[in-house]
Write an enzyme that holds these catalytic residues in place. Structure first.
Site, PDB file in Angstrom:
ATOM      1  N   GLU A 171      -3.269  -6.545  -4.278  1.00 36.54           N
ATOM      2  CA  GLU A 171      -2.124  -7.361  -4.733  1.00 36.54           C
ATOM      3  C   GLU A 171      -0.795  -6.649  -4.585  1.00 36.54           C
ATOM      4  O   GLU A 171      -0.743  -5.422  -4.492  1.00 36.54           O
ATOM      5  CB  GLU A 171      -2.292  -7.813  -6.182  1.00 36.54           C
ATOM      6  CG  GLU A 171      -2.576  -6.809  -7.273  1.00 36.54           C
ATOM      7  CD  GLU A 171      -1.988  -5.459  -7.178  1.00 36.54           C
ATOM      8  OE1 GLU A 171      -0.778  -5.325  -7.449  1.00 36.54           O
ATOM      9  OE2 GLU A 171      -2.714  -4.506  -6.878  1.00 36.54           O
ATOM     10  N   GLU A 312      -2.575  -2.703  -4.473  1.00 37.93           N
ATOM     11  CA  GLU A 312      -2.648  -3.127  -3.062  1.00 37.93           C
ATOM     12  C   GLU A 312      -4.084  -3.149  -2.527  1.00 37.93           C
ATOM     13  O   GLU A 312      -4.320  -3.587  -1.410  1.00 37.93           O
ATOM     14  CB  GLU A 312      -1.818  -2.218  -2.123  1.00 37.93           C
ATOM     15  CG  GLU A 312      -0.345  -2.112  -2.438  1.00 37.93           C
ATOM     16  CD  GLU A 312       0.397  -1.154  -1.482  1.00 37.93           C
ATOM     17  OE1 GLU A 312      -0.217  -0.673  -0.508  1.00 37.93           O
ATOM     18  OE2 GLU A 312       1.583  -0.905  -1.712  1.00 37.93           O
TER      19      GLU A 312
END
Ligand SMILES: Cc1cc2ncn([C@H]3O[C@H](COP(=O)(O)O)[C@@H](O)[C@H]3O)c2cc1C
Ligand SMILES: O=C(O)c1cccnc1
Length: 343
Positions: A171, A312
């Site tokens: 994310e 991420e």
């Protein structure tokens, strides 16, 4: 009906008989019983999920969205950094791009709610231009939360159709540790103090402010269902990660879970579809305060502890080689019988 509701109903239970077979097989390999420790446990887990373990085509799915709560000053960075990082992902320059390349994983970026235009090279699944400021209003409507979860479902669906056999949800969303901490408090009953960490690096008075903002969100919001909690608290990319996890489980595909944010998305996925829990492998313990509580709640034992706190999908990518090794052991080690030794 939204896609995710149907997918949630279709998540199969893992195959206990395949796990038993793999457990027995591990004992026939040329090593003292149990001596490969957690690698053996991983092989057994993969067998339950896949039958024959094969994680040779990992796919990182990064979901990006903005958070209205950044207006309260809860992050060290401004909201505009979310879009800048989407640009970076598309260009291949972010940490996750580099780690994904090292492990041979594809990277897809899905814009579920970045404020601004959807960038070329990312998937346009924009539900809205970022969430509402959760200290003062709902993050989104339940309809929007449903669309965000469906965006995750579709991202996994596409990746698996293209051959992915392990999913790493990641994310990007400035402010998302605030929403994540609030969800963790909502779902465990823990206090804002227990769930709040420094995110991008907030300390001192700013950290105290972040705790207060989380407290305000929890006081303001009321919810019954998990979907309502997502709608009240957010965020778009967190809900999408839950969707990606459910669709992977539906397709008997293992999910390698990243850090704090991914773990709360995992909690959301389990609340929406309980069987998904057996498809998760937890990559690492993030340095973000609150992750430990999240993992304890999920009864999860992470593979690594590297003081990483980025998100991420990076912590999961770092753990991937271990999962790949577990599959390789199940595939390529000689048995005692191969050596002509009776056990
Ligand atoms: C350049 C940069 C790259 C990132 N990649 C992930 N995050 C991480 O930090 C953010 C959450 O922290 P907070 O809640 O404090 O804003 C998320 O975007 C998360 O993915 C980043 C943050 C920054 C600044
Ligand atoms: O562990 C994570 O996922 C994390 C921690 C801090 C900031 N962003 C993500």
């Amino acid at each position: 009906m939204s896609k995710w509701r149907k997918a949630a109903e279709e998540v199969p239970s893992v195959r206990k008989e395949e796990m038993e077979k793999m457990t027995a097989y591990m004992d026939t390999l040329t090593k003292p019983q149990g001596s490969l420790g957690r690698l053996e446990e991983l092989a057994v887990k993969l067998a339950g999920i896949q039958g024959k373990p094969d994680v040779s085509r990992p796919a990182v799915l990064v979901f990006a969205g903005d958070h209205g709560v950044t207006a309260e000053g809860v992050s060290l960075y401004g909201k505009e950094v979310t879009q800048l990082m989407v640009h970076n992902f598309v260009q291949g320059g972010a940490a996750i791009n580099v780690l994904a390349e090292e492990i041979g994983a594809s990277v897809t970026v899905t814009d579920v709610g970045v404020a601004g235009d959807t960038l070329f090279g990312s998937v346009d699944a924009k539900v809205k231009q970022g969430t509402g400021n959760i200290a003062r209003e709902a993050a989104m409507t339940t309809g929007e939360a449903s669309l965000a979860i469906d965006a995750g479902i579709e991202a996994s669906e596409r990746a698996i159709a293209q051959g992915a056999n392990l999913i790493i949800p990641g994310e990007m969303g400035i402010g998302n540790t605030t929403a994540t901490s609030a969800l963790l408090a909502a779902w465990t009953g823990a206090s804002p103090e227990e769930v709040t960490g420094s995110g991008t690096g907030v300390t001192g008075e700013q950290l105290q402010l972040k705790q207060e903002v989380i407290g305000m969100a929890l006081e303001r919001a009321s919810w019954e269902s998990t979907l309502e909690a997502f709608a009240e608290i957010g965020g778009l990319e967190i809900a999408a990660m839950s969707g990606a996890m459910i669709e992977a489980a539906k397709n008997r595909t293992p999910v390698l879970i990243d850090g704090f944010i991914a773990s709360i998305a995992a909690m959301g996925a389990v609340r929406l579809a309980p069987f998904t829990a057996d498809y998760f492998i937890f990559g690492h313990l993030s340095a973000e305060a609150g992750h430990k509580l999240a993992l304890e709640t999920l009864k999860a034992e992470p593979l690594l502890e590297l003081k990483m706190r980025l998100g991420e999908g990076t912590g999961a990518a770092a753990a991937y080689p271990l999962v790949s090794m577990a599959a390789a052991i199940a595939d390529r080690m000689a048995t005692f019988a191969d050596l002509g030794i009776k056990q």
